[in-house]
Design a protein around this motif. Structure first.
Motif, mmCIF file in Angstrom:
data_model
loop_
_atom_site.group_PDB
_atom_site.id
_atom_site.type_symbol
_atom_site.label_atom_id
_atom_site.label_comp_id
_atom_site.label_asym_id
_atom_site.label_seq_id
_atom_site.Cartn_x
_atom_site.Cartn_y
_atom_site.Cartn_z
ATOM 1 N N GLN A 16 9.538 -1.923 -7.409
ATOM 2 C CA GLN A 16 8.391 -2.039 -6.508
ATOM 3 C C GLN A 16 8.187 -3.491 -6.070
ATOM 4 O OE1 GLN A 16 4.942 -0.206 -8.331
ATOM 5 N NE2 GLN A 16 6.261 1.340 -9.262
ATOM 6 N N ILE B 77 0.823 -1.216 0.000
ATOM 7 C CA ILE B 77 0.000 0.000 0.000
ATOM 8 C C ILE B 77 0.855 1.262 0.000
ATOM 9 C CG2 ILE B 77 -1.713 1.305 1.340
ATOM 10 C CD1 ILE B 77 -2.922 -1.445 2.087
ATOM 11 N N PRO B 78 1.816 1.426 0.933
ATOM 12 C CA PRO B 78 2.624 2.648 0.873
ATOM 13 C C PRO B 78 3.551 2.721 -0.345
ATOM 14 C CG PRO B 78 3.199 1.362 2.816
ATOM 15 C CD PRO B 78 2.078 0.670 2.130
ATOM 16 N N THR B 79 4.013 1.571 -0.829
ATOM 17 C CA THR B 79 4.874 1.593 -2.013
ATOM 18 C C THR B 79 4.103 2.083 -3.229
ATOM 19 O OG1 THR B 79 6.190 -0.227 -1.139
ATOM 20 C CG2 THR B 79 6.364 0.201 -3.482
ATOM 21 N N MET B 80 2.929 1.530 -3.433
ATOM 22 C CA MET B 80 2.112 1.957 -4.573
ATOM 23 C C MET B 80 1.669 3.415 -4.429
ATOM 24 S SD MET B 80 2.166 -0.503 -6.508
ATOM 25 C CE MET B 80 2.099 -2.220 -6.786
ATOM 26 N N ALA B 81 1.326 3.812 -3.216
ATOM 27 C CA ALA B 81 0.890 5.205 -2.998
ATOM 28 C C ALA B 81 2.040 6.177 -3.236
ATOM 29 C CB ALA B 81 0.351 5.355 -1.584
ATOM 30 N N SER B 82 3.231 5.824 -2.786
ATOM 31 C CA SER B 82 4.358 6.738 -2.980
ATOM 32 C C SER B 82 4.736 6.864 -4.450
ATOM 33 C CB SER B 82 5.566 6.278 -2.159
ATOM 34 O OG SER B 82 6.050 5.053 -2.640
ATOM 35 N N ARG C 275 8.168 8.174 -8.490
ATOM 36 C CA ARG C 275 7.643 7.915 -9.840
ATOM 37 C C ARG C 275 8.782 7.822 -10.850
ATOM 38 N NH1 ARG C 275 3.330 12.018 -11.438
ATOM 39 N NH2 ARG C 275 2.411 10.988 -9.646
ATOM 40 N N ARG D 221 2.704 6.753 -6.895
ATOM 41 C CA ARG D 221 1.687 7.590 -7.535
ATOM 42 C C ARG D 221 1.794 9.054 -7.112
ATOM 43 N NH1 ARG D 221 0.065 3.398 -9.564
ATOM 44 N NH2 ARG D 221 -1.793 2.182 -9.632
ATOM 45 N N MET D 222 2.236 9.323 -5.873
ATOM 46 C CA MET D 222 2.191 10.687 -5.341
ATOM 47 C C MET D 222 3.523 11.425 -5.344
ATOM 48 S SD MET D 222 -0.298 10.314 -2.107
ATOM 49 C CE MET D 222 -1.355 8.904 -2.038
#
Length: 107
Positions: free
Chosen positions: A72, A51-56, A64, A58-59
């Protein structure tokens, strides 16, 4: 003509074989508990890391630009593997320690 070993069928050897079978069953149970606990920990660690890996990714612009799909996956799988082995090892050792102090009854 072969000679049969009379001592091979002694009650002492049968008792030691029963004890060995009991120890083997205990070891299998301890390792199975460790595998199950490790698998549960790996699932939780995978979710907690993904969850934090995917969120980071994206944000955050840096993430990115620098974390591709392989990076990832490597981050997530490393944490899951570490959690599995740490928890499995601790569970097997704790179970073995508990069983060494409290041997099972022969009833």
């Amino acid at each position: 003509m072969t000679k049969r070993n009379v001592a091979a069928n002694s009650s002492f050897e049968r008792a030691s074989m029963a004890s060995l079978d009991q120890k083997l069953a205990m070891a299998k149970r301890c390792s199975h508990e460790g595998v199950m606990a490790g698998a549960k920990a790996a699932v939780v660690a995978t979710i907690a890391t993904a969850i934090p890996t995917m969120a980071s990714v994206r944000m955050l612009p840096w993430a990115r630009a620098n974390l591709n799909h392989t990076a990832q996956a490597l981050i997530i799988s490393t944490v899951a593997g570490a959690a599995y082995f740490i928890v499995a090892d601790k569970t097997v050792l704790a179970t073995a320690r508990k069983n060494s102090f409290n041997p099972p009854s022969n009833a």
